[in-house]
Design an enzyme around this catalytic site. Structure first.
Site: not given
Ligand SMILES: [Zn+2]
Length: 463
Positions: A278, A290, A324-325, A352, A422
């Site tokens: 993503h 990520d 995606e997130e 991912d 994140h």
């Molecule tokens: Zn991800």
């Protein structure tokens, strides 16, 4: 082996092979057929730091890429231009409307029994507080069960879920569902201990989902260290109060795109192996791990095929899914836009889990397909990426896997993934050029060989 036995053996083999479609059933056939091309792809992928360098251009050049942000829009424009320059085929952005959440100014402060600024990040998709914030007594609990046991104490308070990390799947429930669980009992706001096994005072964001039957209340993640501090103070009998200020808001949906590029198949161009990750990220750090690394290794795998003049029997298609997130809209938009082609999607690979050193792949599909995949993976023995485990997939390919497409994801060294996940620490320096080359090699060999096999991977019988 003498000539007669060799001839007899050859005759037996031929007798056992009524059509070219079964060539790969012969033990060692894939190694014999594809060993040389696999080695070319591996050698090219590990010859330099091209994947890492490309990811640095993406992340340093455009920064984090939350859905609706200028960073994401500009990154997509740059990728499309680079892909065209590289001579990749069918390069396009497929339109997707995405949610546009913005964080705004935010803070959290312990105000009683003493004042201390807390390490926090608002949780994605959360509503904000009034401009002056919410100041309320704090109730710390360790689980949903404890929340229910303390139900009478929840009304009007800020609830902190101080839940130790066990696995991501177990622990993330508090970030996703904690706000609505507390709101049903009348809480004013929610704090959640960051979902991580290891912290250097790094708060971890991520998304929440509001239950439509519960009031919407603001929610933020706090550091592991601060969650532990607040819990200790409560255990010592202190009455705590916290002030939470969040300027978060949801704007109207924004235009975004799934980025697509291909090497078209030479014989069966309508049959497709899709691979990617993503392109969006959270709005902190750089989204390097990520999932900038995931999209770049798939992109590099395709570029290497092109650069080496390799054109497989079927089409290999890179997809960089958007959103995606905090919405998953890219994955569902891909399913909807390509629904008619999905019966001819041979395999979907999603990377991912961080672009770390690969050990092989997880696979979801029929036993016959897994046996074939296991044989293909042997081509990766020289880089230690030849193990195939049961169960693979990802959030973006989930929607097409539900419609029968076999799914796969690389298994990588995940020991540090959730340290940085994140957070502001998800930056280029966490990724290693050599490991990214190895992952590029693994994905390039797997996607190329599966796209080139005489037969499509056998699917499980339709339910
Ligand atoms: Zn991800």
């Amino acid at each position: 082996m003498n000539r007669l036995r060799l001839a007899t053996l050859a005759a037996c083999l031929l007798a056992a092979l009524p059509g070219p479609g079964q060539a790969q059933a012969r033990p060692g056939a894939i190694a014999a057929e594809y060993g040389a091309v696999a080695d070319r792809l591996i050698d090219a992928a590990i010859a330099d730091s091209a994947a890492w360098t490309k990811l640095a251009r993406l992340t340093d050049g455009f920064g984090p890429r939350l859905s609706g942000s200028e960073g994401l829009a500009r990154a997509i424009e740059w990728i499309l231009a680079e892909m065209k320059r590289e001579g990749l085929e069918s390069v396009r952005g497929e339109p997707v409307m995405v949610p546009h959440w913005v964080r705004g100014e935010e803070s959290a402060e312990l105000v009683r029994p003493r004042r201390q600024r807390l390490g926090m990040l608002g949780i994605g998709n959360s509503i904000g507080t009034p401009p002056e914030g919410i100041e309320a007594e704090l109730l710390v609990v360790s689980s949903f069960d404890e929340l229910q046991a303390r139900a009478a104490d929840v009304r009007g308070r800020i609830v902190l879920f101080d839940v130790p990390f066990t696995s991501y799947g177990q622990t993330v429930r508090y970030r996703v569902q904690g706000a609505s669980a507390a709101a049903r009992l009348g809480a004013a706001a929610v704090l959640v201990r960051s979902v991580t096994p290891h912290s250097l005072f790094t708060p971890h964001t991520g998304t929440l989902v509001y239950d439509s039957a519960a009031p919407r209340i603001p929610a933020a993640a706090v550091t592991v260290e601060d969650a532990a501090l607040l819990h200790r103070l409560q255990r010592n009998g202190e009455r705590l109060a916290v002030r939470l200020v969040m300027g978060a808001r949801m704007l109207p949906d924004a235009q975004s795109y799934n980025v697509v590029a291909e090497v078209r198949g030479r014989e069966l161009p309508d049959e497709v192996v899709v691979m990617g990750g993503h392109i969006d990220s959270w709005d902190v750090g750089q989204g390097a791990m990520d999932d900038g690394g995931g999209v770049v290794v798939a992109w590099e795998a395709l570029r290497l095929m092109k650069a080496l003049g390799l054109r497989p029997r079927r089409t290999v298609r890179v997809v960089m899914w958007t959103n995606e997130e905090n919405g998953g809209r890219g994955g569902t938009a891909y399913r909807d836009a390509h629904r008619a082609e999905l019966p001819a999607h041979v395999l979907a690979i999603e990377s991912d889990n961080g672009a770390f050193r690969p050990s092989g792949f997880g696979f979801t599909g029929s036993d016959a397909a897994r046996a074939r995949i296991t044989e293909v993976a042997r081509l990766l023995a020289r880089i230690g990426a030849d193990t195939v485990t049961a169960g693979g997939g990802g959030a973006d390919i989930g929607p097409i896997m539900q419609l029968g497409v076999p799914g796969m994801s690389p298994n990588v060294d995940g020991s540090r993934y959730f340290w940085y996940h994140h957070t502001d620490a998800d930056t280029m320096d966490k990724l290693d050029p050599r490991d990214m080359g190895l992952l590029t090699a693994a994905i390039a060999v797997m996607s190329y060989v599966v796209a080139d096999l005489p037969d499509a991977l056998p699917r499980a019988a339709a339910p």
